[in-house]
Design a protein around this motif. Structure first.
Motif, short mmCIF file in Angstrom:
data_model
loop_
_atom_site.label_atom_id
_atom_site.label_comp_id
_atom_site.label_asym_id
_atom_site.label_seq_id
_atom_site.Cartn_x
_atom_site.Cartn_y
_atom_site.Cartn_z
N ILE A 165 0.86 -1.19 0.00
CA ILE A 165 0.00 0.00 0.00
C ILE A 165 0.90 1.24 0.00
CG2 ILE A 165 -1.74 1.31 1.29
CD1 ILE A 165 -2.65 -1.32 2.52
N GLY A 166 0.72 2.08 -1.01
CA GLY A 166 1.56 3.26 -1.12
C GLY A 166 0.95 4.52 -0.56
N ALA A 167 -0.37 4.48 -0.29
CA ALA A 167 -1.03 5.69 0.21
C ALA A 167 -2.29 5.31 0.98
CB ALA A 167 -1.40 6.60 -0.95
N VAL A 168 -2.54 6.07 2.06
CA VAL A 168 -3.75 5.88 2.88
C VAL A 168 -4.39 7.24 3.14
CG1 VAL A 168 -4.64 5.15 5.13
CG2 VAL A 168 -2.87 3.79 4.02
N TYR A 169 -5.64 7.39 2.71
CA TYR A 169 -6.35 8.66 2.92
C TYR A 169 -7.63 8.38 3.72
CZ TYR A 169 -3.05 10.02 -0.60
OH TYR A 169 -1.88 10.23 -1.27
N VAL A 170 -7.77 9.10 4.83
CA VAL A 170 -8.95 8.92 5.67
C VAL A 170 -9.77 10.20 5.66
CG1 VAL A 170 -9.81 8.25 7.94
CG2 VAL A 170 -7.61 7.37 7.15
N GLY A 171 -10.97 10.12 5.14
CA GLY A 171 -11.86 11.28 5.10
C GLY A 171 -12.86 11.21 6.24
N SER A 172 -12.98 12.32 6.98
CA SER A 172 -13.90 12.35 8.12
C SER A 172 -14.11 13.78 8.58
CB SER A 172 -13.31 11.54 9.28
OG SER A 172 -14.19 11.53 10.37
N GLU A 173 -15.24 14.04 9.24
CA GLU A 173 -15.39 15.34 9.90
C GLU A 173 -15.34 15.13 11.41
OE1 GLU A 173 -19.29 17.13 10.32
OE2 GLU A 173 -19.15 15.51 11.78
N SER A 174 -14.94 13.91 11.83
CA SER A 174 -14.82 13.62 13.26
C SER A 174 -13.52 12.89 13.56
CB SER A 174 -16.03 12.80 13.72
OG SER A 174 -16.22 11.65 12.91
N HIS A 175 -12.42 13.39 13.00
CA HIS A 175 -11.12 12.82 13.32
C HIS A 175 -10.89 12.94 14.83
CE1 HIS A 175 -9.72 12.14 9.24
NE2 HIS A 175 -10.16 13.33 8.90
N PRO A 176 -10.36 11.91 15.48
CA PRO A 176 -10.22 11.94 16.95
C PRO A 176 -9.33 13.08 17.45
CG PRO A 176 -9.93 9.70 16.12
CD PRO A 176 -9.98 10.60 14.93
N TYR A 177 -8.31 13.43 16.68
CA TYR A 177 -7.43 14.52 17.07
C TYR A 177 -7.65 15.72 16.15
CZ TYR A 177 -4.41 11.23 19.70
OH TYR A 177 -3.89 10.31 20.59
N ALA A 178 -7.48 16.94 16.71
CA ALA A 178 -7.45 18.12 15.85
C ALA A 178 -6.12 18.16 15.12
CB ALA A 178 -7.65 19.40 16.68
N VAL A 179 -5.06 17.81 15.83
CA VAL A 179 -3.73 17.73 15.23
C VAL A 179 -3.10 16.41 15.62
CG1 VAL A 179 -1.43 18.76 15.08
CG2 VAL A 179 -3.43 20.24 15.34
N LYS A 180 -2.99 15.53 14.74
CA LYS A 180 -2.37 14.19 14.74
C LYS A 180 -3.24 13.34 13.82
CE LYS A 180 -0.84 10.02 16.86
NZ LYS A 180 -1.18 9.40 15.56
N PRO A 181 -2.61 12.80 12.80
CA PRO A 181 -3.40 12.16 11.76
C PRO A 181 -4.07 10.85 12.16
CG PRO A 181 -1.13 12.58 11.04
CD PRO A 181 -1.18 12.79 12.51
N THR A 182 -5.29 10.65 11.66
CA THR A 182 -5.96 9.35 11.79
C THR A 182 -5.26 8.35 10.86
OG1 THR A 182 -8.03 10.55 12.11
CG2 THR A 182 -8.20 8.20 11.66
#
Lengths: 348, 132
Positions: free
Chosen positions: A72-89
């Motif tokens: 897997i070369g790329a992972v994109y997570v789309g959400s309006e409720s990411h658990p962190y404001a700053v730190k990627p899901t």
């Protein structure tokens, strides 16, 4: 040729009925049920959030894809409720799948369209030849303010898609986007709940952008509504997508399988991706599927897929959407729901 | 919980990675530096299936800090298909309905958080294996 190599979903077990919410606010449940074409919605367990739903959906997608996570070369997570404001899901998902460290990751946000944005980028990144496989995920534990109309529909769920160029379960025929700056819904920084423009969310927002994307992709590909076996539109409620589909010349058998809102609610970024997954669960090789997302703010992404023979081979490797949606449900009373959704103020 | 400790244990917590002794094949979870069976020091990564049956459990009714919203909940020892037993929290069910021998499967869940502004800790938990 690029497309979907594997897909997977995760829907929480918990549900709350429209009657249970309406009872608390003195609202007329039959009016909401009829007006929204909605009977109940999913509710995340307190230990579920966008990251956990995304990981569990992606694991199912990986089983259907049957690929090495290191490819897997790329992972994109789309959400309006990411658990962190700053730190990627996306880093959490990539690590849980075993895809790290040679992977490009980003979190996306575009109201209910963030999931299809991830799918769009993943597909075109594979098409460009930069990566072998890419994951596009739509996941949300969406928020609705107590007593607001959104409280009846804002639900939780995730769908994940492994995109690639070989062993496809669905081939991508084409994509098209339709975008304008339309302020129909938003949530400001530090605000717990979103605000919306009421009736403004209909005609100039959802209807205009979904129909704009549909007309554009039909014209681009020279395909007519009746040429599709199935179609899925974003489902903020059970009413808008049905109205829009009929207006554009589609028929009920085309959207029946992908319309999940009446018993799922609006899973925001997971909405149309989950509808697509439910459609792939029943599609036969060679059948054509139109999927159109919608995100407030506002825009729509349109995709046309054609199912392949491999779909039949991998479909039953993991739970189907209808199984996750219809079986082993646990119903909550409003008090439990309020606790689950952290709506009860407790001393710090 | 310490951030660094959680981070060091990511392979076990996120992916259920155990250590399989390269000499005798004994699986250890979490991984070890020395095989408790034969004393060998080389291991290969063995990813546990996450599927198993409930060996024994207890129900937590007075939960420790950070777990209050989930009470009552079960914590149990699960015998995995891989032949080893691991401890885990059991979620997505009424704990009163659990019984030993129940089929369970590991899912990725939120374990705890350091208050409202601290780190969120993720790991495996077990849920009833009902095919969803």
């Amino acid at each position: 040729m690029v497309g979907i190599v594997g897909y997977g979903t995760q829907i929480p077990r918990y549900r709350i009925k429209v009657e249970e919410i309406a009872k608390v606010w003195g609202a007329d449940a039959p009016s909401y049920k009829k007006g929204l074409n909605l009977n109940e919605k999913s509710v995340p367990c307190p230990d579920e959030d966008t990251a956990t739903l995304a990981v569990n959906a992606a694991r199912n997608a990986m089983i259907r894809a049957g690929i090495n996570p290191k490819d897997i070369g790329a992972v994109y997570v789309g959400s309006e409720s990411h658990p962190y404001a700053v730190k990627p899901t996306g880093t959490i998902v990539s690590e849980a799948l075993g895809a790290c460290p040679y992977v490009h990751t980003a979190d996306l946000e575009f109201a209910c369209k963030a999931g299809s944005e991830g799918m769009f980028i993943a597909l075109h990144l594979v098409k460009s030849g930069i990566v072998k496989y890419a994951l596009g995920i739509g996941a949300d534990t969406s928020q609705g303010a107590p007593g607001d109309a959104l409280e009846y529909s804002a639900s939780a769920g995730a769908a994940a898609y492994v995109m690639g160029a070989d062993n496809l379960v669905a081939e991508l025929i084409d994509t098209h986007c339709f975008m304008t700056d339309t302020p129909d819904f938003w949530r400001r920084e530090h605000a717990n709940y979103p605000e919306h423009g009421g009736r403004f969310t209909g005609e100039p927002a959802y209807m205009k952008h979904v129909s704009g994307a549909v007309r554009a992709i039909l014209e681009k590909t020279n395909i007519r509504p009746e040429d599709f076996n199935y179609m899925i539109f974003h489902q903020p409620n059970g009413k808008f997508p049905v109205q829009m589909a009929l207006k554009l010349g589609f028929k009920e058998p085309q959207f029946r399988h992908g319309l999940l809102t009446p018993t799922l609610g609006n899973t925001y970024s997971g909405s149309s991706p989950l509808g697509l997954a439910a459609t792939l669960d029943v599609a036969k090789p060679g059948e054509q599927i139109l999927m159109v997302s919608y995100g407030s703010g506002a825009g729509s992404d349109a995709f046309i897929f054609k199912a392949t023979k491999r779909l039949d081979e991998v479909r039953n490797l993991v739970p189907l959407v209808r199984k996750q949606l219809d079986e082993h449900k646990i119903y909550l009373e409003y008090g439990q729901y309020a606790k689950f959704r952290h709506k009860i103020l407790k001393p710090e | 919980m310490e951030v660094a400790k959680h981070w060091r244990e990511t392979p076990e917590r996120y992916r259920l990675e155990a250590g399989k002794c390269s000499k005798c094949g004994k699986i250890s979870f979490p991984g070890r530096l020395i095989c408790p069976e034969c004393g060998y020091r080389e291991f290969v990564i063995h990813k546990l299936s996450g599927k198993g049956k409930l060996d024994t459990f207890t129900i937590i009714r007075t939960a420790p800090s950070g777990f209050e919203d989930l009470a009552p909940y079960a914590v149990g020892i699960v015998e995995l298909e891989d032949g080893i037993k691991i401890l885990g929290q059991i979620t997505d069910c009424d704990p009163e309905t659990l019984k030993t021998g129940d089929k369970l499967v590991a899912k990725f869940r939120r374990i705890n958080e350091d208050g409202k502004t601290g780190m969120i800790y993720y790991a495996y938990k077990f849920v009833p294996d009902v095919g969803i």
